[in-house]
Design an enzyme around this catalytic site. Structure first.
Site, short mmCIF file in Angstrom:
data_model
loop_
_atom_site.label_atom_id
_atom_site.label_comp_id
_atom_site.label_asym_id
_atom_site.label_seq_id
_atom_site.Cartn_x
_atom_site.Cartn_y
_atom_site.Cartn_z
N HIS A 279 0.83 -1.21 0.00
CA HIS A 279 0.00 0.00 0.00
C HIS A 279 0.87 1.26 0.00
CE1 HIS A 279 -3.71 2.28 1.03
NE2 HIS A 279 -2.84 3.10 1.58
N GLU A 280 1.77 1.35 0.95
CA GLU A 280 2.58 2.58 1.06
C GLU A 280 3.55 2.70 -0.13
OE1 GLU A 280 1.52 4.71 3.03
OE2 GLU A 280 0.34 3.42 4.34
N HIS A 283 1.70 4.32 -2.87
CA HIS A 283 1.74 5.78 -2.71
C HIS A 283 3.11 6.30 -3.16
CE1 HIS A 283 -2.04 6.63 -0.71
NE2 HIS A 283 -1.81 5.79 0.26
ZN ZN Z 1 -3.28 5.18 1.67
#
Ligand code: ZN
Length: 516
Positions: A279-280, A283
């Protein structure tokens, strides 16, 4: 003899010189903002507890400098002159967007009275402390008076910064520029109508996947090596970023070549770190893919939080939970964790990653129920901003809605209305961007699958370069030049629709639960 042009009088400057000056100021502000980000990153990764007070002073000092730089009246005059100059209509797309958005941001900030900005900062610091106490004691009465204040200040902010907009849309504009609540509400209603029955059907299904193999022992050091391999494989550049440990994972950019991602670790549950890092890193890939030469200026900024979240969710869920990806990933995982995974197959792991289990807590929710948590918050916070629901009635409204969607009531407010820090931090209008991210991600992934015909085979071979390249070219390169919905529409060739998310969830979770 050298001639030096005078730059003291803006009215005599050419539009190009004015533009250069505006960019210089914006880049200076970006330097201060990145110092602020560095302090914030340190605070959440390694700062000793007793350093908090002085860190508060450091952060406040930088915030003051940053606000002064961004709202200097001379900057406003120069930006207004630029916006009226031929460059605003005849420049390159990047230059035109930079002029329009710098003027927009300036006007919005300058409309906020300093008193309101200061009061908001102070109130939200106190409210967050009250929230921590309230959640620990599960005491709504401890937080309620603070939330009254925060919502009142946010209503005032909404009216000041965008008097032309509905108050909720004015707040939404800080996170999802161009977003309008009636459009989002209609989309979310369709989504909820599809997800509530899916969750119910999964709960009643006779065939139920289990994640027991993910709950074996996964030694910390092996996890650290493994998740780094995975992050590198999807394209996260460790020469321009790094991974650290924290309690509440986040991604923060400290400079054009310095993207920090964070995770937490659980030796008894591999998905915590694995999907947290996917997830990170998602980003981070977006941040690392924004046009570097425009760092600190709108063409080098993210389009919105919804688009940001679409990138993290795409890698976490649509790549990371796909059977194709696990064809590549399973042998790597088994080599990393021989004791835990030796008697398992790729199919066992794939099934374990598709467990739907309603929980009271949003941050522990699975991919399917997560959106129900978000939609509940979106509806309640909007009702409070619009004056249709009082802060005092929030707990009852929360419990009633939760029971309606999940079939059970939170036993305590700590597991209900008190669980999130967002409202006490003044983050109102923020929640819907999480589910918008899922909606955008599903539609983008469907378009990527059409654009890259053998994407599934590539993923199975651990080759993610074409997918990242496609996202770089279509989404990352656009920076903030387009608002989220027009951006997704341009890239995918059709208006934004929640149907891709419904299709994606049904296609992947239906078979796992034996639902037709
Ligand atoms: Zn997020």
């Amino acid at each position: 003899m050298k001639h030096t042009a005078s730059s003291s009088d803006t009215s005599t400057q050419s539009p190009t010189a004015l533009f250069d000056q505006a960019c210089t100021t914006a880049r200076e502000a970006a330097v201060l903002a990145s110092v602020e980000a560095a302090l914030g990153w340190d605070e959440r990764t390694g700062m000793p507890p007793k350093a908090a007070d002085y860190r508060g002073e450091q952060a406040a000092a930088i915030a003051g400098l940053l606000h002064a730089k961004r709202t200097a009246p001379a900057r406003g005059e120069a930006l207004a002159e630029l916006a009226a100059s031929p460059l605003a209509t005849e420049g390159s797309p990047q230059v035109r967007a930079a002029i329009r958005l710098m003027a927009h941001d300036y006007e919005k900030q300058a409309r906020l009275p300093v008193r309101l900005v200061t009061e908001m900062a102070k109130t939200t610091v106190d409210a967050q402390q009250a929230w921590a106490v309230a959640r620990a004691k599960s005491s709504w009465a401890t937080l309620a008076p603070w939330l009254e204040k925060v919502f009142a200040l946010k209503r005032e902010q909404a009216a000041c910064q965008r008097p032309d907009l509905d108050p909720y849309d004015s707040l939404l504009d800080d996170y999802e520029p161009g977003g309008r609540w009636p459009v989002i509400a209609e989309r979310f209603t369709h989504l909820r109508d599809a997800i509530v029955p899916l969750v119910r059907a999964c709960g009643e299904a006779s065939r139920r996947p289990t994640d027991a193999i993910m709950r074996r022992h996964f030694p910390l050091h092996d996890q650290q090596r493994f998740v780094r391999t995975v992050a590198e494989r999807i394209g996260f550049d460790f020469q321009r970023g790094r991974l650290d440990t924290t309690d509440h994972p986040f991604c923060s950019t400290l400079g054009p070549d310095d993207c920090r991602i964070t995770t937490r670790w659980d030796e008894a549950y591999l998905p915590t770190a694995l999907f947290g890092v996917l997830h990170e890193a998602g980003h981070g890939l977006y941040e690392q893919g924004l046009p570097r030469e425009w760092f600190g200026l709108p063409p080098g900024e993210a389009a919105s939080l919804g688009i940001h979240e679409s990138q993290s969710r795409l890698w976490e869920n649509l790549v990371g939970r796909s059977p194709e990806f696990w064809e590549w990933c399973f042998p790597v995982a088994r080599e990393a964790f021989p004791a835990a995974l030796t008697d398992t197959t790729a199919a066992d792991v794939q099934a374990a990653l598709l467990v739907v289990e309603p929980s009271f807590i949003r941050v522990e929710a699975d991919e399917v129920t997560y959106n129900l948590h978000v939609m509940l918050r979106f509806d309640l916070e909007r009702a409070v901003v619009h004056g249709d629901l009082s802060v005092a009635d929030l707990p009852a409204a929360w419990n009633e809605r939760f029971e309606n969607d999940f079939g059970r009531r939170p036993p305590t407010d700590a597991e209900g209305v008190l669980q999130d820090i967002h409202w006490s931090a003044g983050l109102i209008g923020y929640f819907p961007t999480y589910t918008l991210g899922n909606v955008f991600a599903a539609q983008l992934m469907a378009a990527a699958t059409r654009a890259i015909p053998n994407l599934g085979q590539q993923m199975a071979a651990g080759q993610l370069g074409d997918l990242l390249g496609w996202l770089r070219k279509t989404v990352h390169a656009a920076g903030r030049m387009q608002e989220s919905e027009p951006l997704v529409e341009r890239v995918t060739g059709e208006p934004v629709s929640e149907r891709w998310l419904v299709e994606s969830l049904t296609r992947r979770y239906g078979p796992a639960y034996g639902l037709s």
